[in-house]
Design a protein around this motif. Structure first.
Motif, PDB file in Angstrom:
ATOM      1  N   LEU A 196      14.720  43.293  23.842  1.00  0.00           N
ATOM      2  CA  LEU A 196      16.171  43.248  24.027  1.00  0.00           C
ATOM      3  C   LEU A 196      16.579  43.928  25.332  1.00  0.00           C
ATOM      4  CD1 LEU A 196      17.449  44.033  20.404  1.00  0.00           C
ATOM      5  CD2 LEU A 196      17.432  41.820  21.572  1.00  0.00           C
ATOM      6  N   LEU A 197      15.926  45.039  25.650  1.00  0.00           N
ATOM      7  CA  LEU A 197      16.229  45.732  26.905  1.00  0.00           C
ATOM      8  C   LEU A 197      15.837  44.904  28.118  1.00  0.00           C
ATOM      9  CD1 LEU A 197      15.114  49.392  26.032  1.00  0.00           C
ATOM     10  CD2 LEU A 197      17.441  48.462  26.104  1.00  0.00           C
ATOM     11  N   THR A 243      36.728  42.663  26.130  1.00  0.00           N
ATOM     12  CA  THR A 243      36.711  42.942  27.574  1.00  0.00           C
ATOM     13  C   THR A 243      36.326  41.700  28.366  1.00  0.00           C
ATOM     14  OG1 THR A 243      34.384  43.645  27.565  1.00  0.00           O
ATOM     15  CG2 THR A 243      36.061  45.322  27.112  1.00  0.00           C
ATOM     16  N   ASP A 244      35.452  40.867  27.769  1.00  0.00           N
ATOM     17  CA  ASP A 244      35.006  39.610  28.384  1.00  0.00           C
ATOM     18  C   ASP A 244      34.554  39.808  29.828  1.00  0.00           C
ATOM     19  OD1 ASP A 244      34.409  36.893  28.399  1.00  0.00           O
ATOM     20  OD2 ASP A 244      36.412  36.323  29.109  1.00  0.00           O
ATOM     21  N   THR A 245      33.709  40.827  30.032  1.00  0.00           N
ATOM     22  CA  THR A 245      33.158  41.084  31.364  1.00  0.00           C
ATOM     23  C   THR A 245      31.640  41.116  31.294  1.00  0.00           C
ATOM     24  OG1 THR A 245      33.172  43.492  31.083  1.00  0.00           O
ATOM     25  CG2 THR A 245      35.180  42.481  31.964  1.00  0.00           C
ATOM     26  N   GLY A 246      31.006  40.837  32.427  1.00  0.00           N
ATOM     27  CA  GLY A 246      29.553  40.892  32.478  1.00  0.00           C
ATOM     28  C   GLY A 246      29.023  42.273  32.158  1.00  0.00           C
ATOM     29  N   VAL A 247      29.711  43.297  32.630  1.00  0.00           N
ATOM     30  CA  VAL A 247      29.284  44.673  32.352  1.00  0.00           C
ATOM     31  C   VAL A 247      29.350  44.961  30.862  1.00  0.00           C
ATOM     32  CG1 VAL A 247      29.842  47.097  32.692  1.00  0.00           C
ATOM     33  CG2 VAL A 247      29.941  45.515  34.629  1.00  0.00           C
ATOM     34  N   GLY A 248      30.430  44.529  30.226  1.00  0.00           N
ATOM     35  CA  GLY A 248      30.580  44.756  28.795  1.00  0.00           C
ATOM     36  C   GLY A 248      29.492  44.073  27.992  1.00  0.00           C
ATOM     37  N   TYR A 249      29.179  42.823  28.321  1.00  0.00           N
ATOM     38  CA  TYR A 249      28.134  42.096  27.599  1.00  0.00           C
ATOM     39  C   TYR A 249      26.765  42.734  27.826  1.00  0.00           C
ATOM     40  CZ  TYR A 249      31.607  38.411  26.914  1.00  0.00           C
ATOM     41  OH  TYR A 249      32.719  37.704  26.552  1.00  0.00           O
ATOM     42  N   THR A 250      26.517  43.152  29.068  1.00  0.00           N
ATOM     43  CA  THR A 250      25.224  43.769  29.379  1.00  0.00           C
ATOM     44  C   THR A 250      25.049  45.088  28.638  1.00  0.00           C
ATOM     45  OG1 THR A 250      25.199  42.747  31.576  1.00  0.00           O
ATOM     46  CG2 THR A 250      23.751  44.648  31.236  1.00  0.00           C
ATOM     47  N   LEU A 251      26.100  45.909  28.627  1.00  0.00           N
ATOM     48  CA  LEU A 251      26.022  47.179  27.904  1.00  0.00           C
ATOM     49  C   LEU A 251      25.794  46.949  26.406  1.00  0.00           C
ATOM     50  CD1 LEU A 251      28.845  49.265  29.626  1.00  0.00           C
ATOM     51  CD2 LEU A 251      26.363  49.545  29.863  1.00  0.00           C
ATOM     52  N   ALA A 252      26.406  45.901  25.864  1.00  0.00           N
ATOM     53  CA  ALA A 252      26.220  45.598  24.444  1.00  0.00           C
ATOM     54  C   ALA A 252      24.768  45.232  24.151  1.00  0.00           C
ATOM     55  CB  ALA A 252      27.146  44.461  24.022  1.00  0.00           C
ATOM     56  N   ILE A 253      24.168  44.422  25.009  1.00  0.00           N
ATOM     57  CA  ILE A 253      22.767  44.031  24.808  1.00  0.00           C
ATOM     58  C   ILE A 253      21.849  45.244  24.949  1.00  0.00           C
ATOM     59  CG2 ILE A 253      20.860  42.685  25.781  1.00  0.00           C
ATOM     60  CD1 ILE A 253      22.789  40.977  24.244  1.00  0.00           C
ATOM     61  N   LEU A 254      22.103  46.082  25.951  1.00  0.00           N
ATOM     62  CA  LEU A 254      21.289  47.290  26.114  1.00  0.00           C
ATOM     63  C   LEU A 254      21.455  48.233  24.928  1.00  0.00           C
ATOM     64  CD1 LEU A 254      21.885  48.033  29.920  1.00  0.00           C
ATOM     65  CD2 LEU A 254      19.828  47.076  28.851  1.00  0.00           C
ATOM     66  N   GLY A 255      22.684  48.351  24.442  1.00  0.00           N
ATOM     67  CA  GLY A 255      22.911  49.176  23.268  1.00  0.00           C
ATOM     68  C   GLY A 255      22.166  48.658  22.053  1.00  0.00           C
ATOM     69  N   ALA A 256      22.129  47.326  21.910  1.00  0.00           N
ATOM     70  CA  ALA A 256      21.385  46.727  20.797  1.00  0.00           C
ATOM     71  C   ALA A 256      19.905  47.093  20.880  1.00  0.00           C
ATOM     72  CB  ALA A 256      21.564  45.207  20.805  1.00  0.00           C
ATOM     73  N   GLY A 257      19.342  47.042  22.082  1.00  0.00           N
ATOM     74  CA  GLY A 257      17.939  47.406  22.261  1.00  0.00           C
ATOM     75  C   GLY A 257      17.676  48.858  21.922  1.00  0.00           C
ATOM     76  N   ILE A 258      18.583  49.736  22.326  1.00  0.00           N
ATOM     77  CA  ILE A 258      18.418  51.173  22.049  1.00  0.00           C
ATOM     78  C   ILE A 258      18.485  51.444  20.551  1.00  0.00           C
ATOM     79  CG2 ILE A 258      19.511  53.431  22.338  1.00  0.00           C
ATOM     80  CD1 ILE A 258      20.313  52.484  25.184  1.00  0.00           C
ATOM     81  N   PHE A 259      19.401  50.766  19.856  1.00  0.00           N
ATOM     82  CA  PHE A 259      19.502  50.961  18.404  1.00  0.00           C
ATOM     83  C   PHE A 259      18.229  50.515  17.695  1.00  0.00           C
ATOM     84  CE2 PHE A 259      24.082  51.714  18.706  1.00  0.00           C
ATOM     85  CZ  PHE A 259      24.251  52.620  17.665  1.00  0.00           C
ATOM     86  N   VAL A 260      17.616  49.416  18.151  1.00  0.00           N
ATOM     87  CA  VAL A 260      16.358  48.984  17.540  1.00  0.00           C
ATOM     88  C   VAL A 260      15.276  50.044  17.755  1.00  0.00           C
ATOM     89  CG1 VAL A 260      14.491  47.301  17.650  1.00  0.00           C
ATOM     90  CG2 VAL A 260      16.849  46.524  17.664  1.00  0.00           C
ATOM     91  N   LEU A 261      15.219  50.609  18.958  1.00  0.00           N
ATOM     92  CA  LEU A 261      14.216  51.641  19.226  1.00  0.00           C
ATOM     93  C   LEU A 261      14.446  52.883  18.364  1.00  0.00           C
ATOM     94  CD1 LEU A 261      13.845  51.373  23.118  1.00  0.00           C
ATOM     95  CD2 LEU A 261      12.276  50.542  21.358  1.00  0.00           C
ATOM     96  N   THR A 262      15.694  53.240  18.125  1.00  0.00           N
ATOM     97  CA  THR A 262      15.946  54.396  17.255  1.00  0.00           C
ATOM     98  C   THR A 262      15.544  54.110  15.807  1.00  0.00           C
ATOM     99  OG1 THR A 262      18.239  53.740  16.781  1.00  0.00           O
ATOM    100  CG2 THR A 262      17.877  55.169  18.687  1.00  0.00           C
TER     101      THR A 262
END
Length: 433
Positions: A113-114, A184-203
């Motif tokens: 995911l990251l 927010t409908d921004t590229g930054v918002g979508y990217t942060l969401a995907i990175l956050g999803a990856g971090i939650f899986v790792l935790t």
């Protein structure tokens, strides 16, 4: 009362919300150590999945820059790889231990995911998708193998059902949080969401690290040698077990219920009925809430291969009835359409719960104890195959042919449920290997 049943039960019935709360609370606070570790891990990983489901389509198209067709092809390839990964994970689990496989595959999914934000071409996206989807499917096999080794009898299905409650609750919570990125409908918002999803899986890996030691503490002296034996010595191979293969093949058809709900029903509502688009949200929320309320009670009533098969029969016929009502929703007014759609999703939910619980029961009780991982791998491969085929089958039947297509789907679900019961009826009552 099993070891996993609560010591007290409320005597009053105070409505659906109370039932929802009680079911969720019982699932979130298991006293048994392995159940508790799996539950805590599932909270984080399911929250991650909810976030990912909410934003992934727009992330892939708006941020990565892929077309809808390219995303579809990449995910289809990933789905095919996931089928193989489900089976392979079971074989590996029998050799190195299911807890180790569960930790490794969960870690791999988080890293995949990251890696999504780094994907810039169809090729790199497909590679990342294969890694993410395949490792998620392999987790299902490893988790089922852990349950098969850690619990016995009805406890296995009950713990699995309670995990299902946790998964549904936290996917819903993650989807709600993912909605902020949609706002927010921004590229930054979508990217942060995907990175956050990856971090939650790792935790979610952290609670899983205790399972191996807990299983080892329960193992009788000398039993640890089984994992070092080749599958043919440790237990019967599922590839030579015609009954297990037949039941798993039929489960491929029943497992399409998930894709029917997430792909077929939303498109049917918006393109073929007079119901307003918000009905899609109502249908999905009703399904989630109903699963949380009924999954554990249904699981308590499944004990042994014959009750599991009867649950699958009930599930198949309930899904078939839901298909007929979905079809009828196209011909009425807005009010009638909404009423029919909500009625259909109730039948759909009972059907999916009964079919899933019955499948878990058969997957555990028909498996060889010496090759639990390999057997669960075959069963999880059937689930992955159903998930891969569902969009193609649903769009090619109901969404293309209308009433006739819905009739075909109804016949498929009913036939799969009835045939499963017929297969199991040929076995003796104590047919578990």
């Amino acid at each position: 009362m099993t070891a996993l049943e609560p010591t007290r039960r409320g005597t009053a019935t105070v409505g659906p919300l109370s039932a929802f709360a009680r079911s969720a609370a019982a699932a979130l606070r298991p006293a048994e150590p392995i159940a508790a570790a799996l539950t805590t891990s599932a909270m984080a990983s399911s929250f991650s999945n909810g976030v990912f489901y909410a934003v992934s389509a727009l992330f892939f198209t708006k941020v990565v820059g892929l077309s809808v067709g390219q995303v579809g092809v990449g995910l289809t390839v990933a789905g095919a790889v996931a089928i193989a990964a489900s089976f392979a994970a079971g074989r590996v689990a029998d050799r190195v231990g299911a807890p180790a496989v569960l930790v490794a595959t969960t870690t791999t999914q988080g890293l995949a995911l990251l890696a999504y934000p780094a994907a810039s071409t169809v090729t790199t996206f497909t590679l990342a998708a294969c890694l993410a989807v395949a490792s998620k499917a392999a987790q299902g096999t490893a988790r089922a193998a852990v349950l098969a080794q850690a619990f016995t009898g009805t406890d296995r299905v009950l713990v699995r059902a309670r995990l299902g409650v946790v998964i549904n609750v936290f996917i819903g919570a993650g989807s709600a949080c993912g909605g902020f990125a949609l706002l927010t409908d921004t590229g930054v918002g979508y990217t942060l969401a995907i990175l956050g999803a990856g971090i939650f899986v790792l935790t979610s890996v952290w609670p899983l690290l205790a399972i191996r030691a807990e299983l080892a503490a329960r193992r009788p002296p000398g039993d640890d040698v089984i994992a070092d034996l080749p599958p043919t010595s440790a237990g019967r191979s599922p590839l030579k077990d015609r009954t297990y293969l037949t039941v798993s093949a039929l489960n491929v058809l029943l497992a399409m219920h998930a894709g029917l709900l997430t792909v077929g029903v939303p498109l049917w509502i918006t393109e073929h009925t007079s119901a307003p688009p918000i009905t899609v949200t109502l249908v999905l929320l009703l399904n989630t809430a109903a699963v949380v309320v009924i999954q554990t009670p249904v699981a308590r009533r499944v004990h042994g291969i014959h009750t599991s098969a009867r649950a699958i029969l009930a599930g198949g016929f309930s899904l078939a009835a839901a298909c007929l009502i979905y079809s009828a929703s196209a011909g009425g007014s807005t009010t009638i359409a909404v009423i029919l759609l909500l009625s259909a999703v109730i039948l759909h939910t009972f059907g999916e719960v009964a079919a899933d619980v019955g499948n878990w029961g058969l997957a555990f009780d028909l498996a060889s104890t010496g090759a639990a991982g390999a057997y669960q791998g075959v069963n999880q491969a059937s689930v992955a195959a159903g998930a891969m085929l569902a969009p193609l089958v649903v769009t090619g039947t109901a969404l293309t042919l209308g009433t006739i297509g819905w009739l075909v789907l109804a016949a498929v679900f009913a036939a799969a449920g009835a045939t499963t019961l017929l297969v199991v009826r040929t076995l003796p009552t104590a047919a578990a290997h």
